[in-house]
Design a protein around this motif. Structure first.
Motif, short mmCIF file in Angstrom:
data_model
loop_
_atom_site.label_atom_id
_atom_site.label_comp_id
_atom_site.label_asym_id
_atom_site.label_seq_id
_atom_site.Cartn_x
_atom_site.Cartn_y
_atom_site.Cartn_z
N LYS A 88 -11.02 3.39 -11.28
CA LYS A 88 -11.16 1.99 -10.88
C LYS A 88 -10.54 1.06 -11.92
O LYS A 88 -10.51 1.36 -13.11
CB LYS A 88 -12.63 1.62 -10.66
N ASP A 176 -4.08 -13.26 6.29
CA ASP A 176 -3.88 -12.07 5.45
C ASP A 176 -2.87 -12.39 4.35
O ASP A 176 -1.77 -12.87 4.62
CB ASP A 176 -3.36 -10.89 6.30
N SER A 178 -1.23 -10.79 0.48
CA SER A 178 -1.09 -9.66 -0.44
C SER A 178 -1.40 -10.15 -1.85
O SER A 178 -0.72 -11.05 -2.37
CB SER A 178 0.34 -9.10 -0.38
N ASN A 180 -1.90 -9.12 -5.88
CA ASN A 180 -1.53 -8.10 -6.86
C ASN A 180 -2.06 -8.46 -8.23
O ASN A 180 -1.89 -9.59 -8.70
CB ASN A 180 -0.01 -7.94 -6.93
N VAL A 184 -2.41 -2.81 -9.13
CA VAL A 184 -3.10 -2.71 -7.85
C VAL A 184 -2.67 -3.85 -6.93
O VAL A 184 -2.65 -5.01 -7.35
CB VAL A 184 -4.63 -2.73 -8.03
N THR A 185 -2.33 -3.51 -5.70
CA THR A 185 -1.97 -4.49 -4.68
C THR A 185 -2.76 -4.19 -3.41
O THR A 185 -2.78 -3.05 -2.94
CB THR A 185 -0.47 -4.45 -4.37
N HIS A 186 -3.42 -5.24 -2.89
CA HIS A 186 -4.19 -5.08 -1.65
C HIS A 186 -3.83 -6.23 -0.70
O HIS A 186 -3.65 -7.38 -1.13
CB HIS A 186 -5.70 -5.12 -1.92
N VAL A 188 -5.54 -8.46 1.84
CA VAL A 188 -6.93 -8.82 2.13
C VAL A 188 -7.00 -10.13 2.91
O VAL A 188 -6.03 -10.91 2.95
CB VAL A 188 -7.76 -8.97 0.83
N ASN A 207 -14.13 -8.50 -1.08
CA ASN A 207 -13.24 -7.77 -0.18
C ASN A 207 -12.01 -7.21 -0.91
O ASN A 207 -11.38 -6.28 -0.45
CB ASN A 207 -12.81 -8.63 1.01
N PHE A 208 -11.67 -7.76 -2.08
CA PHE A 208 -10.61 -7.18 -2.91
C PHE A 208 -11.20 -6.17 -3.90
O PHE A 208 -10.60 -5.13 -4.18
CB PHE A 208 -9.85 -8.26 -3.66
N SER A 212 -12.35 -0.58 -5.60
CA SER A 212 -11.10 -0.52 -6.36
C SER A 212 -11.20 -1.07 -7.77
O SER A 212 -10.35 -0.77 -8.61
CB SER A 212 -10.00 -1.28 -5.62
#
Length: 232
Positions: A88, A176, A178, A180, A184-186, A188, A207-208, A212
């Protein structure tokens, strides 16, 4: 003649006695207060013209002083950083995030108490494109090194009602984005609202972070400045 012999006998007896006072029959002994006292024996005086043996000063040996060395051992606290979970990401209370679309870097507040992330959106405008609802907004500079205002257009995914103590309930559009940070890139969901009165334009919620990242609130900018993707 008899008196003269008697005088010599007296003188001889006094000389044999040592440092006794010599007094002639015709002399009166001096008072003790006017004569110098013999050291160590008050009341005894020295006769004039007679020398007593010199007194040697007595020197006492100095007491032996023992110096005891006292050693106090101090233990120093050693801080060792260990990963909370090896799979993590560790984030501080404030991190720099890059967002797409927009290609900007923003100082962001990490908030584990917020369910979703929130972004500062100015001049929010709704419009329709290809039969779907879209939203256009301006994103002011956010302290991440960017000094330009960015215009972003995104489709509206849904709406959410947010209630805060002391404020009216708000209906916010969700899009939505992106996000970063570090490596790490999500993608959300982010709700859009006016955060001009907040210290940070982007609030990163659970939620991010879920599954992770972990948060160390005593630190800031643990992950440094992220790299923006190269424009094609």
């Amino acid at each position: 003649m008899r008196n003269f012999s008697h005088l010599w006998l007296v003188l001889a007896a006094q000389l044999l006695a040592g440092c006794e006072s010599l007094h002639m029959p015709w002399q009166q002994p001096a008072p003790a207060s006017s004569a110098s006292a013999v050291a160590g024996e008050p009341g005894r005086t020295s006769a004039p013209g007679v020398q007593c043996p010199a007194q040697e000063p007595v020197v006492c040996a100095e007491p032996e002083v023992k110096v005891v060395e006292r050693v106090i051992e101090r233990t120093h606290e050693k801080i060792v950083e260990v990963p909370v979970a090896k799979d993590k990401l560790v984030l501080g209370a404030v991190e720099r995030f890059a967002i797409e679309p927009g290609g900007v870097i923003l100082d962001s507040l990490i908030d584990t108490g917020a369910a979703t992330s929130s972004l500062n959106a100015q001049e929010l405008t709704h419009f329709e494109r290809d039969g779907k609802e879209w939203v256009r907004f301006l994103l002011p500079p956010g302290g991440g090194g960017e000094n330009r205002v960015v215009s972003i257009e995104l489709p509206v995914k849904r709406y959410v009602r947010v209630a805060r103590p002391g404020f009216d309930r708000q209906r916010r559009p969700i899009v939505d984005l992106s996000l970063n940070v570090g490596q790490v890139t999500h993608m959300v969901e982010v709700n859009l609202t006016d955060r001009s009165d907040a210290n940070y334009p982007l609030l990163v919620g659970r939620n991010f972070l879920k599954d992770s990242a972990v948060v160390d609130v005593s630190r800031r900018h643990v992950q440094g400045t992220p790299q923006l993707p190269e424009s094609k």
